[in-house]
Design a protein around this motif. Sequence first.
Motif, PDB file in Angstrom:
ATOM      1  N   UNK A 231       5.910  66.556  53.666  1.00 43.21           N
ATOM      2  CA  UNK A 231       6.351  67.786  54.326  1.00 43.21           C
ATOM      3  C   UNK A 231       6.652  67.494  55.795  1.00 43.21           C
ATOM      4  N   UNK A 232       7.548  68.282  56.363  1.00 48.75           N
ATOM      5  CA  UNK A 232       7.929  68.165  57.772  1.00 48.75           C
ATOM      6  C   UNK A 232       7.222  69.268  58.539  1.00 48.75           C
ATOM      7  N   UNK A 233       6.571  68.921  59.642  1.00 49.66           N
ATOM      8  CA  UNK A 233       5.774  69.912  60.358  1.00 49.66           C
ATOM      9  C   UNK A 233       6.249  70.060  61.803  1.00 49.66           C
ATOM     10  N   UNK A 234       6.166  71.282  62.297  1.00 52.69           N
ATOM     11  CA  UNK A 234       6.523  71.598  63.689  1.00 52.69           C
ATOM     12  C   UNK A 234       5.285  71.382  64.554  1.00 52.69           C
ATOM     13  N   UNK A 235       5.430  70.648  65.636  1.00 47.96           N
ATOM     14  CA  UNK A 235       4.289  70.313  66.491  1.00 47.96           C
ATOM     15  C   UNK A 235       4.576  70.678  67.947  1.00 47.96           C
ATOM     16  N   UNK A 236       3.575  70.461  68.796  1.00 44.86           N
ATOM     17  CA  UNK A 236       3.656  70.624  70.246  1.00 44.86           C
ATOM     18  C   UNK A 236       3.973  72.058  70.663  1.00 44.86           C
ATOM     19  N   UNK A 237       2.927  72.852  70.792  1.00 45.54           N
ATOM     20  CA  UNK A 237       3.075  74.248  71.200  1.00 45.54           C
ATOM     21  C   UNK A 237       2.672  74.462  72.655  1.00 45.54           C
ATOM     22  N   UNK A 238       2.825  73.431  73.460  1.00 42.49           N
ATOM     23  CA  UNK A 238       2.437  73.517  74.866  1.00 42.49           C
ATOM     24  C   UNK A 238       3.255  74.497  75.677  1.00 42.49           C
ATOM     25  N   UNK A 239       4.477  74.822  75.242  1.00 41.24           N
ATOM     26  CA  UNK A 239       5.335  75.760  75.968  1.00 41.24           C
ATOM     27  C   UNK A 239       5.560  77.052  75.191  1.00 41.24           C
ATOM     28  N   UNK A 240       4.797  77.253  74.143  1.00 41.29           N
ATOM     29  CA  UNK A 240       4.989  78.439  73.300  1.00 41.29           C
ATOM     30  C   UNK A 240       4.563  79.705  74.029  1.00 41.29           C
ATOM     31  N   UNK A 241       5.153  80.830  73.616  1.00 44.35           N
ATOM     32  CA  UNK A 241       4.751  82.135  74.165  1.00 44.35           C
ATOM     33  C   UNK A 241       4.921  83.174  73.061  1.00 44.35           C
ATOM     34  N   UNK A 242       4.465  84.372  73.362  1.00 44.64           N
ATOM     35  CA  UNK A 242       4.558  85.455  72.393  1.00 44.64           C
ATOM     36  C   UNK A 242       5.822  86.262  72.644  1.00 44.64           C
ATOM     37  N   UNK A 243       6.578  86.533  71.589  1.00 43.53           N
ATOM     38  CA  UNK A 243       7.817  87.295  71.720  1.00 43.53           C
ATOM     39  C   UNK A 243       7.512  88.725  72.148  1.00 43.53           C
ATOM     40  N   UNK A 244       8.284  89.212  73.115  1.00 44.74           N
ATOM     41  CA  UNK A 244       8.106  90.571  73.654  1.00 44.74           C
ATOM     42  C   UNK A 244       6.701  90.790  74.184  1.00 44.74           C
ATOM     43  N   UNK A 245       5.986  89.672  74.487  1.00 44.66           N
ATOM     44  CA  UNK A 245       4.627  89.746  75.028  1.00 44.66           C
ATOM     45  C   UNK A 245       3.741  90.680  74.232  1.00 44.66           C
ATOM     46  N   UNK A 246       3.777  90.515  72.926  1.00 43.72           N
ATOM     47  CA  UNK A 246       2.992  91.394  72.055  1.00 43.72           C
ATOM     48  C   UNK A 246       1.508  91.296  72.368  1.00 43.72           C
ATOM     49  N   UNK A 247       0.898  92.417  72.487  1.00 44.46           N
ATOM     50  CA  UNK A 247      -0.549  92.468  72.678  1.00 44.46           C
ATOM     51  C   UNK A 247      -1.179  92.614  71.311  1.00 44.46           C
ATOM     52  N   UNK A 248      -1.924  91.590  70.926  1.00 40.55           N
ATOM     53  CA  UNK A 248      -2.530  91.594  69.595  1.00 40.55           C
ATOM     54  C   UNK A 248      -4.035  91.615  69.731  1.00 40.55           C
ATOM     55  N   UNK A 249      -4.644  92.497  68.947  1.00 41.92           N
ATOM     56  CA  UNK A 249      -6.098  92.618  69.021  1.00 41.92           C
ATOM     57  C   UNK A 249      -6.796  91.372  68.504  1.00 41.92           C
ATOM     58  N   UNK A 250      -6.088  90.611  67.641  1.00 40.09           N
ATOM     59  CA  UNK A 250      -6.733  89.452  67.049  1.00 40.09           C
ATOM     60  C   UNK A 250      -6.471  88.179  67.828  1.00 40.09           C
ATOM     61  N   UNK A 251      -6.053  88.285  69.108  1.00 38.00           N
ATOM     62  CA  UNK A 251      -5.860  87.077  69.914  1.00 38.00           C
ATOM     63  C   UNK A 251      -7.127  86.688  70.652  1.00 38.00           C
TER      64      UNK A 251
END
Length: 448
Positions: A231-251
């Motif tokens: 399988x091919x996997x996506x890595x390196x989330x050092x620059x990731x962010x949340x779309x529309x700055x969603x506020x999630x209670x489970x973060x």
Amino acid sequence: MLFIMGSSSGKVLPEPSKNGYFCLISSVVNFKKQETDRKTCKEKQQAWLWRRSDRGASRRGISEGVKESVHLEERMRNPNAKFRAKFDPRVTARYDIKALIGRGSFSRVVRAEHRRTHQPFAIKLLEVKGREGHEACQAELGVLRRVNHTNVIRLAEVFETQHRVYLVLELATGGELLERVVARGTFRERDATKALMMVSSGLHYLHTLGVIHRDLKPENLLYYHPGRDSRLIITDFGLACWENNRRREDTAFTTRDANFDLSTDVEECCQDEDWAVRTLCGTPEYLAPEMLARRPCSSAVDMWALGVITYILLSGSLPFDQSSRPRLFRAILRGGYSFHGDPWKSVSASAKSFIDRLLTLDPEHRMSAEEALKHPWLVSMAACSSNKNLHRSISRNLQRRASRASSRCPSSGSTPGSRISMRSGSRPNSRPRLGVSNSSGQCVKIAT
């Protein structure tokens, strides 16, 4: 007998006897002899002490030399011993640190083995002493603790101390996407669709959660193992962010022995609606036009990057390839790319349509990950496409690009593949955030 007569000047001293004289001389001689003996003894004693001290120093020198030699030998035999000392005892009690496999501005990555199961892992050590290190950690950890998909890197567990965070990740040993393409010997459109199907699936999952990767590129797409069915996997989330700055209670994060609350920082980040989505970060050749224009970005920036990856995957060349960043950015903002040259004559119209739907300047009209998974080219696995082997053209173009890149001056800021490491957003009271790159400015090619 002594007689005193008249004044003292007339004093008559008795004549000393020979015995008394010899006795006095003998006493003086004996005294001098004793004094000489004491001095000789003292000198001998001092000399003995010096010799003993010299022997001790010599022994200590030899001992220290032996220790240094042993230490040097140990370092030569085990070059990662110094790095192991940086790991918390809880980590080393559970994992055997094998080798250093990558480093970044705020991170180090090692290959490790679980002591009980002998399963291999990658452990990413994040320094969180300063604000930059803290920010570099929060987004990545926030994403990794939530994701669970076969085409996304998996986080096994987390260890935290006051100044360090240890992320235990699954270890991808199958190599990068383009490395696999070059090593195969044959590469057809059908092979490309297999890889892109897995990437699109991972992106669809991330975007459904509201995660924007923002640094999608071939170096961050790794095969889990060397087998053809990997399988091919996506890595390196050092620059990731949340779309529309969603506020999630489970973060909210629950971590072992945490001395700081990362969830608080994520909430603070989410309170500033424009900062996370307006910042310029990533790798220049894969940046979407809205990011260069400093407009609010969405998950569509990842789909633009997927279009660039698809173009490279089928041709070995970049759709936007310029000698300097200003020229590169102008080309991206114009959307100026073409299907001229080798091997595009052998590439199907369906594949070109897939790229066109992704490299659309308007993000509102750009194909989403869900739509990509339904595109006829992926659905049919390029069944109607040419069965021509594209490997020779791809390898030749990749080699030419590598030669041009090596001839360019790194200080010019135009080295392809180098990540823009400064987040130049306008977040109040913020310092530039540095991305994960090695000492030469190149992105670390590891599963991080």
